[in-house]
Design an enzyme around this catalytic site. Sequence first.
Site, PDB file in Angstrom:
ATOM      1  N   CYS A 133       0.826  -1.213   0.000  1.00 29.10           N
ATOM      2  CA  CYS A 133       0.000   0.000   0.000  1.00 29.10           C
ATOM      3  C   CYS A 133       0.864   1.268   0.000  1.00 29.10           C
ATOM      4  CB  CYS A 133      -0.918  -0.047   1.225  1.00 29.10           C
ATOM      5  SG  CYS A 133      -1.798   1.465   1.577  1.00 29.10           S
ATOM      6  N   CYS A 193      -0.076   3.888   2.568  1.00 36.92           N
ATOM      7  CA  CYS A 193       0.321   3.432   3.912  1.00 36.92           C
ATOM      8  C   CYS A 193       1.767   3.833   4.196  1.00 36.92           C
ATOM      9  CB  CYS A 193       0.175   1.916   4.033  1.00 36.92           C
ATOM     10  SG  CYS A 193      -1.512   1.309   3.868  1.00 36.92           S
TER      11      CYS A 193
END
Length: 96
Positions: free
Chosen positions: A19, A22
């Site tokens: 991600c 993230c």
Amino acid sequence: PEAIAKHKVLVVDCWAEWCGPCRMVAPVISALAKQYAGRVVFGKIDADKNPQTMRTYGISAIPSMLFFKDGQYLGKKVGALPQPMLAEVVDSVLQG
């Protein structure tokens, strides 16, 4: 669940290795952890390795931050939010 009971105020960063957002929010979380040291505990949970937790808290997008106080789930924020926005939420949890 153990961490939820153990810490007065807990913020859990739900993330995954793949991600991009993230990874973008990780330094923000680190900075907040320093800013709130001694008052708030920050933790991380890998979304891919904890599907039951993701279902329990209705997480369909990451990064997501889960907020707990005195063992109670207070809510979540979704997305790679800027530090001032996350700090506002943490402040409201501390005051609430």
